[in-house]
Design a protein around this motif. Structure first.
Motif, PDB file in Angstrom:
ATOM      1  N   MET A   1      -7.603  -7.961  38.024  1.00  0.00           N
ATOM      2  CA  MET A   1      -8.381  -7.825  39.219  1.00  0.00           C
ATOM      3  C   MET A   1      -8.068  -6.526  39.950  1.00  0.00           C
ATOM      4  O   MET A   1      -8.862  -6.081  40.735  1.00  0.00           O
ATOM      5  N   ALA A   2      -6.989  -5.974  39.639  1.00  0.00           N
ATOM      6  CA  ALA A   2      -6.647  -4.723  40.322  1.00  0.00           C
ATOM      7  C   ALA A   2      -7.642  -3.614  40.003  1.00  0.00           C
ATOM      8  O   ALA A   2      -8.049  -2.910  40.900  1.00  0.00           O
ATOM      9  N   PRO A   3      -8.067  -3.403  38.726  1.00  0.00           N
ATOM     10  CA  PRO A   3      -9.031  -2.347  38.456  1.00  0.00           C
ATOM     11  C   PRO A   3     -10.370  -2.589  39.150  1.00  0.00           C
ATOM     12  O   PRO A   3     -11.026  -1.670  39.586  1.00  0.00           O
ATOM     13  N   ASN A   4     -10.785  -3.815  39.256  1.00  0.00           N
ATOM     14  CA  ASN A   4     -12.059  -4.126  39.876  1.00  0.00           C
ATOM     15  C   ASN A   4     -12.022  -3.827  41.377  1.00  0.00           C
ATOM     16  O   ASN A   4     -12.986  -3.367  41.942  1.00  0.00           O
ATOM     17  N   SER A   5     -10.909  -4.090  42.055  1.00  0.00           N
ATOM     18  CA  SER A   5     -10.818  -3.829  43.489  1.00  0.00           C
ATOM     19  C   SER A   5     -10.829  -2.323  43.770  1.00  0.00           C
ATOM     20  O   SER A   5     -11.273  -1.891  44.807  1.00  0.00           O
ATOM     21  N   THR A   6     -10.339  -1.507  42.824  1.00  0.00           N
ATOM     22  CA  THR A   6     -10.362  -0.052  42.999  1.00  0.00           C
ATOM     23  C   THR A   6     -11.795   0.457  42.951  1.00  0.00           C
ATOM     24  O   THR A   6     -12.179   1.341  43.707  1.00  0.00           O
ATOM     25  N   ILE A   7     -12.606  -0.074  42.088  1.00  0.00           N
ATOM     26  CA  ILE A   7     -14.004   0.329  41.988  1.00  0.00           C
ATOM     27  C   ILE A   7     -14.746  -0.042  43.261  1.00  0.00           C
ATOM     28  O   ILE A   7     -15.521   0.748  43.785  1.00  0.00           O
ATOM     29  N   HIS A   8     -14.495  -1.230  43.787  1.00  0.00           N
ATOM     30  CA  HIS A   8     -15.168  -1.634  45.021  1.00  0.00           C
ATOM     31  C   HIS A   8     -14.708  -0.790  46.204  1.00  0.00           C
ATOM     32  O   HIS A   8     -15.479  -0.531  47.111  1.00  0.00           O
ATOM     33  N   GLY A   9     -13.501  -0.300  46.207  1.00  0.00           N
ATOM     34  CA  GLY A   9     -12.983   0.533  47.301  1.00  0.00           C
ATOM     35  C   GLY A   9     -13.575   1.942  47.295  1.00  0.00           C
ATOM     36  O   GLY A   9     -13.567   2.624  48.304  1.00  0.00           O
ATOM     37  N   GLN A  10     -14.110   2.403  46.166  1.00  0.00           N
ATOM     38  CA  GLN A  10     -14.662   3.749  46.059  1.00  0.00           C
ATOM     39  C   GLN A  10     -16.187   3.775  46.220  1.00  0.00           C
ATOM     40  O   GLN A  10     -16.797   4.809  46.097  1.00  0.00           O
ATOM     41  N   ARG A  11     -16.793   2.684  46.483  1.00  0.00           N
ATOM     42  CA  ARG A  11     -18.239   2.652  46.648  1.00  0.00           C
ATOM     43  C   ARG A  11     -18.665   3.491  47.847  1.00  0.00           C
ATOM     44  O   ARG A  11     -18.084   3.411  48.908  1.00  0.00           O
ATOM     45  N   GLY A  12     -19.689   4.347  47.653  1.00  0.00           N
ATOM     46  CA  GLY A  12     -20.208   5.172  48.736  1.00  0.00           C
ATOM     47  C   GLY A  12     -19.539   6.527  48.862  1.00  0.00           C
ATOM     48  O   GLY A  12     -19.983   7.358  49.643  1.00  0.00           O
ATOM     49  N   SER A  13     -18.490   6.789  48.116  1.00  0.00           N
ATOM     50  CA  SER A  13     -17.817   8.088  48.246  1.00  0.00           C
ATOM     51  C   SER A  13     -18.705   9.212  47.696  1.00  0.00           C
ATOM     52  O   SER A  13     -18.707  10.316  48.242  1.00  0.00           O
ATOM     53  N   MET A  14     -19.455   8.967  46.667  1.00  0.00           N
ATOM     54  CA  MET A  14     -20.365   9.972  46.121  1.00  0.00           C
ATOM     55  C   MET A  14     -21.495  10.265  47.113  1.00  0.00           C
ATOM     56  O   MET A  14     -21.943  11.406  47.224  1.00  0.00           O
ATOM     57  N   LEU A  15     -21.924   9.259  47.838  1.00  0.00           N
ATOM     58  CA  LEU A  15     -22.948   9.458  48.856  1.00  0.00           C
ATOM     59  C   LEU A  15     -22.432  10.388  49.955  1.00  0.00           C
ATOM     60  O   LEU A  15     -23.136  11.298  50.404  1.00  0.00           O
ATOM     61  N   MET A  16     -21.204  10.238  50.376  1.00  0.00           N
ATOM     62  CA  MET A  16     -20.602  11.094  51.393  1.00  0.00           C
ATOM     63  C   MET A  16     -20.475  12.534  50.886  1.00  0.00           C
ATOM     64  O   MET A  16     -20.761  13.475  51.618  1.00  0.00           O
ATOM     65  N   ILE A  17     -20.059  12.692  49.634  1.00  0.00           N
ATOM     66  CA  ILE A  17     -19.934  14.025  49.046  1.00  0.00           C
ATOM     67  C   ILE A  17     -21.312  14.683  48.965  1.00  0.00           C
ATOM     68  O   ILE A  17     -21.465  15.870  49.283  1.00  0.00           O
ATOM     69  N   ALA A  18     -22.342  13.949  48.567  1.00  0.00           N
ATOM     70  CA  ALA A  18     -23.703  14.489  48.479  1.00  0.00           C
ATOM     71  C   ALA A  18     -24.207  14.912  49.865  1.00  0.00           C
ATOM     72  O   ALA A  18     -24.831  15.986  50.013  1.00  0.00           O
ATOM     73  N   ILE A  19     -23.940  14.125  50.896  1.00  0.00           N
ATOM     74  CA  ILE A  19     -24.369  14.475  52.257  1.00  0.00           C
ATOM     75  C   ILE A  19     -23.667  15.745  52.731  1.00  0.00           C
ATOM     76  O   ILE A  19     -24.294  16.639  53.318  1.00  0.00           O
TER      77      ILE A  19
END
Length: 148
Positions: A1-19
């Motif tokens: 479950m640890a790898p899955n929680s890391t993916i959920h914690g990074q959601r939206g970071s690409m959107l911030m970089i694009a903005i």
């Protein structure tokens, strides 16, 4: 479950970089547009400056022609030259936004004879060219001294 929680914690970071990238490029584009506008204004000023110089030279040439053609001094030709306005306005693109004012003054050397004359040409160019207030008003004044 640890790898899955890391993916959920990074959601939206690409959107911030694009903005952030879009904002940076927008600011860069705005600066380039402003620089282009300044360059255009500089070109307009240089052209108007050259027109004023050419108009003042034309006024000097006209005044010299009048003095030498009539073989007279400023006193006898004062109604022809002193305060004379040379209207260069017209429909053409040349000196159409310019006006020239000529004046002639007799300069007296120590002998008291009016052998020396000073011809002054003051040209104004700018406002009114292509009906734009963006054009600067440029004034050039030339003086010529001549001896008879």
């Amino acid at each position: 479950m640890a790898p899955n929680s890391t993916i959920h914690g990074q959601r939206g970071s690409m959107l911030m970089i694009a903005i952030v990238i879009i904002v940076v490029f927008s600011l860069l584009a705005a600066v380039l547009v402003k620089l282009q506008g300044l360059s255009s204004q500089s070109s307009i000023y240089q052209v108007t400056n050259q027109r004023a110089l050419l108009a003042a030279e034309s006024g000097i040439q006209y005044g010299l022609y009048q003095l030498l053609r009539n073989n007279s001094g400023c006193e006898s030709g004062v109604d022809k030259i002193d305060g004379f306005n040379l209207n260069l306005s017209g429909e053409g693109p040349g000196l159409g936004s310019c006006s020239v004012e000529l004046s002639c003054e007799a300069l007296y050397p120590k002998t008291g004879t009016p052998n020396y004359m000073q011809l002054t040409s003051k040209a104004e160019c700018g406002r009114g060219f292509q009906d734009s207030d963006d054009n600067p008003l440029v004034t050039r004044e030339l003086e010529v001294e001549l001896r008879r």
